[in-house]
Write an enzyme that holds these catalytic residues in place. Structure first.
Site, PDB file in Angstrom:
ATOM      1  CG  ASP A 268      -2.180   0.826   0.971  1.00  0.00           C
ATOM      2  OD1 ASP A 268      -3.236   0.526   1.549  1.00  0.00           O
ATOM      3  OD2 ASP A 268      -2.090   1.794   0.178  1.00  0.00           O
TER       4      ASP A 268
HETATM    5  C1  GLC Z   1      -4.369   4.334   0.002  1.00  0.00           C
HETATM    6  C2  GLC Z   1      -5.245   3.129   0.274  1.00  0.00           C
HETATM    7  C3  GLC Z   1      -5.277   2.147  -0.864  1.00  0.00           C
HETATM    8  C4  GLC Z   1      -5.135   2.896  -2.178  1.00  0.00           C
HETATM    9  C5  GLC Z   1      -3.742   3.481  -2.218  1.00  0.00           C
HETATM   10  C6  GLC Z   1      -3.498   4.301  -3.488  1.00  0.00           C
HETATM   11  O1  GLC Z   1      -3.668   4.701   1.155  1.00  0.00           O
HETATM   12  O2  GLC Z   1      -5.034   2.395   1.464  1.00  0.00           O
HETATM   13  O3  GLC Z   1      -6.510   1.431  -0.773  1.00  0.00           O
HETATM   14  O4  GLC Z   1      -5.328   2.003  -3.268  1.00  0.00           O
HETATM   15  O5  GLC Z   1      -3.458   4.274  -1.077  1.00  0.00           O
HETATM   16  O6  GLC Z   1      -4.311   5.443  -3.458  1.00  0.00           O
END
Ligand code: GLC
Length: 740
Positions: A268
């Protein structure tokens, strides 16, 4: 296997041969580049990223949605780097792109995998038109905690419903040919157990016994992997002391060894770096070693793989085989996407955004997502023949952005039809409509503007109260400890109630709310979640009976926040509560003997039942189930038992009903839930019609992970219910017996 680089772009060689040939040509720096997803922030991406692209130090870009820019970045990567490896272009396309579907929790309330699949397909077409070839969806975290803001983007509390919808979304995004124009790679997230964040506080610690993890939280991910999901995303959260982003049990033992997944895992956002913040590692170098060893193939926007992987290999701390395996996983997805053959996007080759098909899909999903929680005295549907004047009250009645819900970076509010617009379009020519905003936002505490709303209600034949939360009150990092209607909304309900007019509440929110403080003050409730682009048209048509509400709750509605976690598939405990054994705090005799009251699992001030159970939803029709039966009282392990019942519409309007099948395994190697959803079907039933609803249950559908955490099917007694909610009373029994 001597595939030349030129052949890399042909489809004469197998994907694995093409991967092997390319890997054999790549330097360590180029391999690390593939494991690096870069972003340009608010700066000019071509300016900021070109040098790294030419040097082969970027494998993916995130958050670029201008097709000309994406094509230029892709051109630099493909035509100006040494090996010309095309880019993955990632974006959160969670429930639509320009045309926005209901939030995923609302889509789950449709209990209709087909409409969910169609919504994902529309999203893929619109996103691909911008050059996106990878979405970070479906989010399939199971949660039983509506305080958690991300319940809005989840499929709710049930692993079976979540699994069916996960497959639908993967199929919608990826189609049956990932290399075709208009398909995009999906990403099952957040692996795993994120929805168990303590107290519903986002990013908080999760402690989930392996047995529960396997029986509940991993099931939808297994379904997504079996459906061919291209990628997974590791979760931010600490799972049993080992944050998911550094959790080898999850990403090696379960995902690779047990499930045979051959796509790739992305972290993430900056979650590799956060391993040190968690305290699993000492610094970025340690975090990079931990995450890469555990199985994270790509670093989302953290820049730490780029900073440390090569050194770790050169220092002998990390085996090059870990790098090669990660790069192979990434290249495999790029080959499967057809990027080596067609890296560029021709937007003209794809339908216009907001196409009639897109809007029709958004409307169908919105219509089927709305759950009618109350309809006293049949106050709904409204009839324009019987109405001279309606009052439409509340800020969410005319909120083209708010109705789209969370995670809609690219939603086009120009396409939105608000409820006020929908009502005006539908009955404005016949009924006087007076709109009073009454509150600046749902959080407003001022009651001063209520006088105008009360006056409008008093003059009306019905008051339509639009209540709930703006989209900012749910989604990532937006958890609430008190899930009542925010601000002074309950006071607004009370004041409007005093007019004595029929009061219909239409609630938009990104989570189940505790509604006990208003439920008796309104005559009807339509719970619309955040219904997306076409929400207003759908709400208007449901209010005026062009279609009957047919949504069913994908998550339990507690009476009080103190009941959380509360969900249908709970265990029986050794002292299950019954109505007779519950004592209410107001009924306790002041001189009560100092002994325990009730002696069962309940709260003195809330009892044990929810306000509205999982699977619940009312209709304008009147559905009745009877004659439940099984095809045989005994089914051998490996066999199939069919559970059937008659469904009759005793009402006078045609409507959809979601018939649901629940089972209970009475005795298990580990204790089993009092009810588990094992089947559902949305059916159209004409007035007076009786349908037979049947569900084939293979004994494998009854399998669970026992105390040794292996999957097992156990002979024994089972109860089965069929009905329109998880508290359906119609029950039958059958036994699973040892096979021959
Ligand atoms: C965010 C979220 C994730 C998302 C990623 C990109 O923090 O946790 O679900 O896809 O970052 O935006």
């Amino acid at each position: 296997m001597t595939t030349t680089i030129a052949e890399i772009r042909s489809d004469t060689a197998s994907v694995e041969d093409r991967i092997a040939t390319l890997l054999g040509e790549m330097t360590l720096a180029e391999k690390v580049g593939q494991m690096n997803q870069a972003h340009a922030g608010d700066m000019d991406p071509v300016e900021v990223l070109s040098d790294a692209l030419r040097a082969g130090r970027i494998g993916s870009i995130i958050n670029q949605v201008d097709v000309a820019t994406v094509n230029e970045l892709q051109r630099i990567a493909v035509e100006e780097s040494r090996l010309g490896i095309p880019l993955l272009v990632g974006r959160d396309v969670i429930h639509g792109f320009k045309t926005v579907m209901p939030i995923p929790l609302g889509q789950a309330a449709t209990w209709n995998p087909e409409v969910v699949r169609q919504g994902a397909r529309i999203a893929a077409l619109e996103a691909a038109k911008s050059g996106i070839n990878w979405t970070f969806a479906p989010m399939i975290d199971i949660t039983r905690d509506p305080r958690w803001g991300r319940i809005a983007e989840s499929p709710g509390e049930d692993p079976y419903l979540a699994s069916r919808l996960a497959v639908a979304m993967v199929e919608g995004f990826q189609g049956d040919d990932l290399a075709a124009t208009g398909t995009i790679a999906a990403c099952a997230k957040h692996f795993a157990g994120y929805g168990e964040a303590e107290s519903g506080r986002d990013y908080a610690t999760t402690n989930i016994p392996e047995n529960e993890l396997r029986n509940v939280h991993l099931r939808p991910f297994r379904a997504a992997v079996n459906a061919g999901v291209a990628t997974l995303m590791a979760s931010f959260s600490d799972l049993n002391g080992v944050p998911a982003t550094g959790n080898e049990f999850l990403m090696r033992q379960v995902l690779r060894d047990e499930w045979g997944f051959d796509g790739f895992v992305v972290s993430d956002w900056n979650s590799i770096h956060q391993l040190a913040v968690h305290g699993l590692t000492a610094d970025d170098r340690d975090s990079v070693l931990a995450a890469s060893t555990a199985g994270v193939d790509m670093d989302m926007a953290g820049g730490v793989y780029e900073g440390h992987l090569a050194d770790l290999v050169e220092d002998g701390a990390l085996d090059i085989e870990v790098i090669d395996a990660a790069v192979a996983n990434i290249l495999r997805t790029k080959f499967r996407l057809g990027l080596f053959d067609n890296p560029y996007t021709d937007p003209e080759a794809l339908p216009a955004n907001g196409s009639p098909e897109a809007l029709a899909t958004a409307k169908a999903a919105a219509l089927q997502s709305v759950v009618m929680l109350k309809n006293d005295k049949g106050v709904l549907p409204l009839s324009k023949q019987d109405l001279d004047r309606v009052a439409v009250i509340g800020p969410l009645a005319d909120a083209p952005y708010e109705q789209l819900g969370t995670w809609i970076f690219d939603g086009d509010t120009e396409l939105s039809v608000t409820a006020l617009q929908g009502i005006r379009e539908l009955v404005g020519g016949d009924v006087e409509i007076e709109y009073v905003r009454a509150m600046e936002t749902s959080r407003s505490k001022s009651t001063q503007p209520f006088d105008e709303a009360v006056a409008a209600a008093a003059k009306s034949d019905a008051a339509l109260l639009f209540l709930g939360e703006e989209s900012i009150l749910s989604g990532e990092a937006h958890s609430r400890a008190d899930i009542n209607l925010p601000g002074a909304q309950a006071e607004l309900v009370r004041r409007v109630r005093e007019t004595g007019k029929p009061v219909i509440a239409v609630i938009m929110a990104g989570r189940p709310l505790t509604l006990a403080n208003i439920v008796e003050k309104v005559d009807a409730i339509l719970f619309a979640w955040h219904p997306g682009t076409m929400g207003g048209s759908a709400i208007a048509e449901l209010l005026f009976g062009l279609e009957s509400p047919s949504g069913k709750l994908p998550a339990t509605f507690p009476r009080m926040v103190g009941q959380i976690p509360i969900y249908h598939s709970q265990k029986n405990t050794g002292k299950p509560p019954t109505p007779e054994k519950v004592v209410h705090i107001d009924d306790i005799d002041a001189k009560a003997p100092q002994t325990s009251l009730g002696m069962t699992a309940f709260h003195l001030d809330a009892g044990y039942a929810p306000l509205f159970p999982f699977g619940f939803g009312l209709s304008y029709a009147d559905f009745d189930y009877d004659n439940i039966r099984v095809s045989g009282s005994e089914v051998p392990v490996g066999g199939v038992v069919t559970v059937s019942a008659e469904l009759t519409n005793r009402g006078d309007v045609a409507a959809d009903e979601v018939a649901q099948l629940y089972v209970r395994d009475l005795v298990g190697n580990v204790t089993r839930p009092v009810r588990e959803l094992k089947g559902f079907r949305r059916v159209r039933v004409e007035p007076g019609e009786t349908l037979t609803v049947s569900f084939d249950l293979h004994t494998d559908d009854l399998a669970f992970y026992g105390r040794d955490n292996t999957l097992m099917v156990e002979p024994g007694e089972f109860h089965a219910w069929i009905g329109g909610s998880s508290d359906a009373p119609l029950r039958t029994e059958f036994s699973v017996v040892a096979g021959d």
